[in-house]
Design a protein around this motif. Structure first.
Motif, PDB file in Angstrom:
ATOM      1  N   SER A 166       0.840  -1.192   0.000  1.00 33.00           N
ATOM      2  CA  SER A 166       0.000   0.000   0.000  1.00 33.00           C
ATOM      3  C   SER A 166       0.873   1.239   0.000  1.00 33.00           C
ATOM      4  O   SER A 166       1.938   1.271   0.621  1.00 33.00           O
ATOM      5  N   GLU A 167       0.417   2.272  -0.696  1.00 35.58           N
ATOM      6  CA  GLU A 167       1.150   3.532  -0.646  1.00 35.58           C
ATOM      7  C   GLU A 167       1.067   4.162   0.738  1.00 35.58           C
ATOM      8  O   GLU A 167       1.840   5.062   1.070  1.00 35.58           O
ATOM      9  N   HIS A 168       0.126   3.687   1.557  1.00 37.84           N
ATOM     10  CA  HIS A 168      -0.029   4.199   2.917  1.00 37.84           C
ATOM     11  C   HIS A 168       0.542   3.223   3.944  1.00 37.84           C
ATOM     12  O   HIS A 168       0.168   3.263   5.114  1.00 37.84           O
ATOM     13  N   LYS A 169       1.452   2.342   3.505  1.00 36.96           N
ATOM     14  CA  LYS A 169       1.928   1.297   4.405  1.00 36.96           C
ATOM     15  C   LYS A 169       2.622   1.863   5.640  1.00 36.96           C
ATOM     16  O   LYS A 169       2.533   1.279   6.725  1.00 36.96           O
ATOM     17  N   ALA A 170       3.283   2.997   5.515  1.00 42.99           N
ATOM     18  CA  ALA A 170       3.950   3.577   6.684  1.00 42.99           C
ATOM     19  C   ALA A 170       2.928   3.965   7.747  1.00 42.99           C
ATOM     20  O   ALA A 170       3.123   3.720   8.946  1.00 42.99           O
ATOM     21  N   LEU A 171       1.815   4.559   7.306  1.00 46.02           N
ATOM     22  CA  LEU A 171       0.766   4.947   8.246  1.00 46.02           C
ATOM     23  C   LEU A 171       0.116   3.717   8.874  1.00 46.02           C
ATOM     24  O   LEU A 171      -0.099   3.660  10.093  1.00 46.02           O
ATOM     25  N   LEU A 172      -0.173   2.717   8.042  1.00 48.45           N
ATOM     26  CA  LEU A 172      -0.819   1.512   8.560  1.00 48.45           C
ATOM     27  C   LEU A 172       0.102   0.766   9.524  1.00 48.45           C
ATOM     28  O   LEU A 172      -0.320   0.339  10.600  1.00 48.45           O
ATOM     29  N   ASN A 173       1.361   0.607   9.143  1.00 46.95           N
ATOM     30  CA  ASN A 173       2.293  -0.087  10.029  1.00 46.95           C
ATOM     31  C   ASN A 173       2.574   0.715  11.289  1.00 46.95           C
ATOM     32  O   ASN A 173       2.898   0.153  12.336  1.00 46.95           O
ATOM     33  N   GLY A 174       2.438   2.031  11.194  1.00 49.16           N
ATOM     34  CA  GLY A 174       2.605   2.855  12.381  1.00 49.16           C
ATOM     35  C   GLY A 174       1.559   2.570  13.435  1.00 49.16           C
ATOM     36  O   GLY A 174       1.809   2.725  14.638  1.00 49.16           O
ATOM     37  N   HIS A 175       0.380   2.143  12.989  1.00 52.48           N
ATOM     38  CA  HIS A 175      -0.677   1.807  13.943  1.00 52.48           C
ATOM     39  C   HIS A 175      -0.317   0.590  14.802  1.00 52.48           C
ATOM     40  O   HIS A 175      -0.883   0.410  15.887  1.00 52.48           O
ATOM     41  N   ILE A 176       0.595  -0.260  14.311  1.00 48.34           N
ATOM     42  CA  ILE A 176       0.944  -1.479  15.043  1.00 48.34           C
ATOM     43  C   ILE A 176       1.509  -1.157  16.422  1.00 48.34           C
ATOM     44  O   ILE A 176       1.387  -1.938  17.361  1.00 48.34           O
ATOM     45  N   ALA A 177       2.124  -0.002  16.569  1.00 52.15           N
ATOM     46  CA  ALA A 177       2.686   0.377  17.866  1.00 52.15           C
ATOM     47  C   ALA A 177       1.605   0.624  18.906  1.00 52.15           C
ATOM     48  O   ALA A 177       1.875   0.561  20.112  1.00 52.15           O
ATOM     49  N   ARG A 178       0.387   0.919  18.456  1.00 53.07           N
ATOM     50  CA  ARG A 178      -0.691   1.249  19.392  1.00 53.07           C
ATOM     51  C   ARG A 178      -1.863   0.269  19.327  1.00 53.07           C
ATOM     52  O   ARG A 178      -2.610   0.141  20.285  1.00 53.07           O
ATOM     53  N   LEU A 179      -2.023  -0.412  18.186  1.00 58.01           N
ATOM     54  CA  LEU A 179      -3.178  -1.289  18.013  1.00 58.01           C
ATOM     55  C   LEU A 179      -2.738  -2.725  17.767  1.00 58.01           C
ATOM     56  O   LEU A 179      -1.814  -2.972  16.989  1.00 58.01           O
ATOM     57  N   ALA A 180      -3.407  -3.669  18.409  1.00 58.76           N
ATOM     58  CA  ALA A 180      -3.204  -5.077  18.095  1.00 58.76           C
ATOM     59  C   ALA A 180      -3.855  -5.392  16.758  1.00 58.76           C
ATOM     60  O   ALA A 180      -4.797  -4.713  16.327  1.00 58.76           O
ATOM     61  N   CYS A 181      -3.365  -6.422  16.091  1.00 60.92           N
ATOM     62  CA  CYS A 181      -3.944  -6.822  14.803  1.00 60.92           C
ATOM     63  C   CYS A 181      -5.441  -7.088  14.938  1.00 60.92           C
ATOM     64  O   CYS A 181      -6.244  -6.723  14.067  1.00 60.92           O
ATOM     65  N   GLU A 182      -5.832  -7.748  16.053  1.00 52.09           N
ATOM     66  CA  GLU A 182      -7.229  -8.126  16.245  1.00 52.09           C
ATOM     67  C   GLU A 182      -8.156  -6.914  16.329  1.00 52.09           C
ATOM     68  O   GLU A 182      -9.350  -7.019  16.033  1.00 52.09           O
ATOM     69  N   THR A 183      -7.622  -5.770  16.743  1.00 48.88           N
ATOM     70  CA  THR A 183      -8.453  -4.581  16.917  1.00 48.88           C
ATOM     71  C   THR A 183      -9.098  -4.154  15.608  1.00 48.88           C
ATOM     72  O   THR A 183     -10.260  -3.736  15.575  1.00 48.88           O
ATOM     73  N   CYS A 184      -8.357  -4.279  14.518  1.00 51.48           N
ATOM     74  CA  CYS A 184      -8.907  -3.927  13.207  1.00 51.48           C
ATOM     75  C   CYS A 184      -9.523  -5.126  12.497  1.00 51.48           C
ATOM     76  O   CYS A 184     -10.452  -4.967  11.707  1.00 51.48           O
ATOM     77  N   HIS A 185      -9.000  -6.305  12.765  1.00 51.01           N
ATOM     78  CA  HIS A 185      -9.384  -7.462  11.955  1.00 51.01           C
ATOM     79  C   HIS A 185     -10.408  -8.377  12.619  1.00 51.01           C
ATOM     80  O   HIS A 185     -10.707  -9.439  12.080  1.00 51.01           O
ATOM     81  N   ILE A 186     -10.932  -7.996  13.776  1.00 57.44           N
ATOM     82  CA  ILE A 186     -12.134  -8.638  14.322  1.00 57.44           C
ATOM     83  C   ILE A 186     -13.203  -7.557  14.357  1.00 57.44           C
ATOM     84  O   ILE A 186     -13.205  -6.696  15.239  1.00 57.44           O
ATOM     85  N   GLU A 187     -14.086  -7.584  13.393  1.00 53.77           N
ATOM     86  CA  GLU A 187     -15.079  -6.517  13.292  1.00 53.77           C
ATOM     87  C   GLU A 187     -16.263  -6.752  14.215  1.00 53.77           C
ATOM     88  O   GLU A 187     -16.889  -5.806  14.690  1.00 53.77           O
ATOM     89  N   GLU A 188     -16.580  -8.022  14.473  1.00 55.38           N
ATOM     90  CA  GLU A 188     -17.705  -8.332  15.344  1.00 55.38           C
ATOM     91  C   GLU A 188     -17.570  -9.756  15.848  1.00 55.38           C
ATOM     92  O   GLU A 188     -16.834 -10.569  15.280  1.00 55.38           O
ATOM     93  N   LEU A 189     -18.269 -10.052  16.922  1.00 52.60           N
ATOM     94  CA  LEU A 189     -18.377 -11.407  17.430  1.00 52.60           C
ATOM     95  C   LEU A 189     -19.718 -11.985  16.975  1.00 52.60           C
ATOM     96  O   LEU A 189     -20.541 -11.287  16.385  1.00 52.60           O
ATOM     97  N   GLN A 190     -19.929 -13.246  17.280  1.00 52.61           N
ATOM     98  CA  GLN A 190     -21.210 -13.856  16.941  1.00 52.61           C
ATOM     99  C   GLN A 190     -22.338 -13.174  17.724  1.00 52.61           C
ATOM    100  O   GLN A 190     -22.158 -12.777  18.881  1.00 52.61           O
TER     101      GLN A 190
END
Length: 731
Positions: free
Chosen positions: A407-431
């Motif tokens: 992504s052309e925005h990879k620096a911004l997205l990877n910067g989020h890793i310092a504050r957000l866990a992967c699951e925070t963005c990639h689990i949108e909802e539970l059952q």
């Protein structure tokens, strides 16, 4: 005379006589330990052990064996061939190609179950549990992370695993007591884990809730017909005995051979295990869980795949009513297992709802075992024993700390890793069946099942409702509360007094009120306003003195654990339960919750009587006696935040509960959710907007910084369609 001379010589000196006495004492103690201690222990805890038999374990004739082998071979070859031949063709033509492939040497070699030949050559015509397995697998080699290889006894390795013991008294917990100490980091170690951890989701201990046969009266059955149903913690245990492995939580002793012979190797290792056999049965010695010991299951042993693990673990992940829970489709030929509508975590591992499962990853690709020890990672908020606490299980193990590279925005997205866990963005909802609030005190009649069941007051899989976002550094409290802090280390972040101690969402409050009004029709003693206040503001149940003490203990005992290491924002499933509590053992974070006897509860709906019955269990009685107090309960309650030690005032007198009250736990449990991963992450505006899913103020940000983070203009630098394509965890 010659044979007596050495003994006479030995007795002729004081040193010799002392040596002989010491040897005789040692022999006597050994015999007492081997013969008398097991009997004394069984009497002490009120449980029994006996030789175990299973109806599914049947001897086959040679002809029956070969017929079964041919059947299994054909099934395996068909599955292999069908996976190769494209489905995009005329059905008859496809079937012809499948039949052709099934006879090829490569398909036969790659698919036929290997144990058919092993059993045929060894003359094994009946599977008899571990005795059969140990014929070839008496020892196993274990590859350690440091590259060394060890040979260990297979049976000992299993018996010493958390999957068998349900507890551990070793160090390595990421759990901190409310007294500020890390669990079992000091010299006084106590057994902790599922075996002795009362929980508001199942409503019992394993001791009191191991196996029950419940008389159900479903509405669809002929009038007056009673159907027996199976319930209990033992359904998710690899043993088949009459109780959990209580012997392993004592300072001395081992489980008897009868219990070891009941280990269910095939539930983990067979590809054709029949979960319909996994029901409660009664014999002359009591109740226990049956298992599949058929030759069909034994001959289809193979590499462990996710399907094996999910026979038990999908129950806690997706839930019993999750559409793709295969085990829930096989609930028993008789004494069918009870299915529970509210899911514990609501985050299934299935190709239908998880990107990693859809990609073909297996559970053991991440949870890489060492022998029969399974790692669960270094992070955990709940008091779950961990066989391999030093072994990493994390997204970064595969995806690195810079997973976005397309992504052309990879620096911004990877910067989020310092504050957000992967699951925070990639689990949108539970059952949607994820249970948030469960009331065990006021059961509801389930006419379809014909049983009383706990009332699930509120269920949701939505962010902010079914789960929330908290700072997490890998540590948790004794009652499953995530620990961590905003990197600014401010005391403004205080979830034990805010996010997980209060529900202020109007929709949830309204749902709780509606359920309270409904319950009042059966339970007229309910004060609706008070019920709603207790459920949504559980701290209202504390006296001013305990509330002040709670705030003080958070600051003095937990702040250091909250400030350790680096914290990131993780999603956590929220849960609270209303149960009966022993008020003689109360502290600022709650009181000792008491278990329910399942049979009494499900059949009668009398929750108080169910507690009385459970507390009268011999091992619970022992909990209220001095040996248990000194051995583990004082330490247990210190971790619990009760500073006065364990009070041994037995809470049942003349068949009635004494100093026992119904309460919601004083804070919500926060359970990690790591599955149900979606390939595409959230849109920026999901978080960075005034009505986003995160409350940045409660996450400890200053008002100025919170306002910046809620500015939608920042988020709009990345469009929604770009994010869906760029923020996948594997790009």
């Amino acid at each position: 005379m010659t044979t007596m001379k050495p003994i006479q010589n030995l007795l002729s000196t004081p040193a010799g006589r002392r040596l002989l006495i010491a040897v005789l004492v040692l022999i006597g103690l050994t015999l007492a330990y081997k013969l008398l201690y097991p009997l004394m222990f069984e009497s002490y805890v009120g449980k029994t052990n006996a030789p175990l038999t299973y109806d599914s374990s049947k001897r086959l004739t040679d002809a029956e064996f070969e017929a079964l082998a041919a059947d299994l071979s054909r099934e395996a070859r068909y599955r292999k061939a069908a996976s190769i031949v494209s489905t995009d063709q005329e059905p008859f033509a496809r079937q012809v190609k499948i039949e052709m492939l099934m006879g090829t040497d490569s398909v036969v070699r790659d698919s036929e179950p290997s144990h058919i030949k092993y059993f045929r050559d060894a003359g094994i015509r009946r599977y008899e549990g571990p005795d059969t397995c140990l014929t070839c697998h008496a020892t196993i080699k274990i590859d350690h992370p440091d590259g060394t290889v060890a040979t260990v006894g297979t049976l000992e390795d299993i018996v010493d695993s958390v999957h068998f013991k349900f507890q551990s008294d070793s160090g390595g917990f990421s759990t901190y007591g409310y007294d500020g100490r890390q669990v079992n980091s000091g010299p006084h170690k106590i057994p902790v884990g599922k075996i002795d951890r009362a929980c508001g989701i199942p409503g019992s201990f394993t001791w009191t809730g191991w196996a029950a046969l419940v008389e159900a009266r479903p509405e669809h059955a002929p009038e007056g017909e009673v159907q027996l149903r199976s319930e209990g913690c033992g359904q998710c245990h690899i043993g088949g005995n009459y109780q959990p492995a209580t012997e392993k939580m004592m300072p001395i002793g081992d489980v008897p051979n009868e219990a070891k012979e009941g280990i269910d190797c095939l539930i983990c290792h067979s590809t054709r295990y029949d979960m319909n056999q996994r029901v409660v049965i009664r014999d002359a010695n009591g109740l226990r869980w049956d298992q599949d010991r058929s030759m069909r299951a034994a001959l289809t042993v193979g590499p462990i795949r996710s399907e094996n693990c999910l026979r038990c673990h999908q129950h806690n992940m997706g839930g019993d009513v999750y559409l793709h829970n295969a085990a829930a489709q096989e609930i028993g030929y008789a004494h069918q297992r009870i299915l529970h509508r509210g899911a514990k975590r609501g985050n299934p591992f299935s190709p239908h709802d998880d990107a990693h499962a859809a990609a073909g990853l297996q559970c053991t690709d991440c949870h890489r075992p060492s022998g029969h020890k399974i790692p669960r990672g270094r992070m955990g908020v709940d008091l779950v024993a961990n066989d391999l606490p030093g072994q990493e299980v994390s997204c970064e193990s595969c995806h690195s700390q810079a997973p976005h590279n397309n992504s052309e925005h990879k620096a911004l997205l990877n910067g989020h890793i310092a504050r957000l866990a992967c699951e925070t963005c990639h689990i949108e909802e539970l059952q949607p069946t994820n249970v948030v609030l469960r009331d065990w005190v006021h059961p509801t009649w389930n006419a379809e099942e014909g049983i009383w069941e706990p009332t699930d007051v509120y269920l949701s899989g939505e962010p902010g409702k079914g789960f929330t976002f908290l700072w997490f550094n890998g540590n948790g409290t004794f009652l499953a509360n995530a620990l961590g802090n905003n990197p600014n280390k401010s005391d403004a972040y205080d979830p034990l007094m805010q996010q997980i101690a209060r529900i202020d969402d109007p929709e949830i409050v309204a749902a709780v009120r509606a359920k309270a009004i409904e319950l009042k029709e059966r339970y007229p003693e309910i004060d609706v306003d008070r019920y709603v206040e207790m459920a949504t503001n559980p701290l209202s149940q504390l006296s001013p003195e305990l509330l002040e003490k709670r705030e003080r203990m958070i600051q003095s005992n937990l702040r250091s654990a909250m400030n350790q290491g680096e914290s990131r924002i993780y999603p956590f499933k929220r849960f609270n339960a209303m149960m009966y509590e022993d008020m003689s053992n109360q502290g600022p974070f709650g009181a000792m919750i008491l278990p329910f006897d399942y049979k009494t509860y499900y059949e009668t709906g009398d929750s108080r009587a169910a507690v009385v019955k459970a507390v009268q269990d011999p091992i619970v009685r022992r909990m209220y006696q001095e040996p248990f107090k000194l051995y583990m309960m004082d330490e247990f309650m210190a971790y619990f935040g009760v500073t006065d030690g364990w009070q041994t005032l037995y809470p049942v007198v003349d068949g009635k509960l004494v100093n026992v009250e119904p309460h919601w736990m004083r804070q919500m449990g926060t359970l990690m959710v790591n599955h149900g991963i979606q390939g595409s992450g959230r849109d920026c505006t999901d978080c960075h907007s005034p009505d986003g899913i995160m409350d940045f103020s409660k996450l400890g940000y200053t008002p100025e910084r919170a306002a910046e983070l809620e500015d939608v203009d920042i988020a709009e630098q990345l469009t929604s369609d770009e994010m869906s394509a760029q923020a996948t965890p594997s790009d």
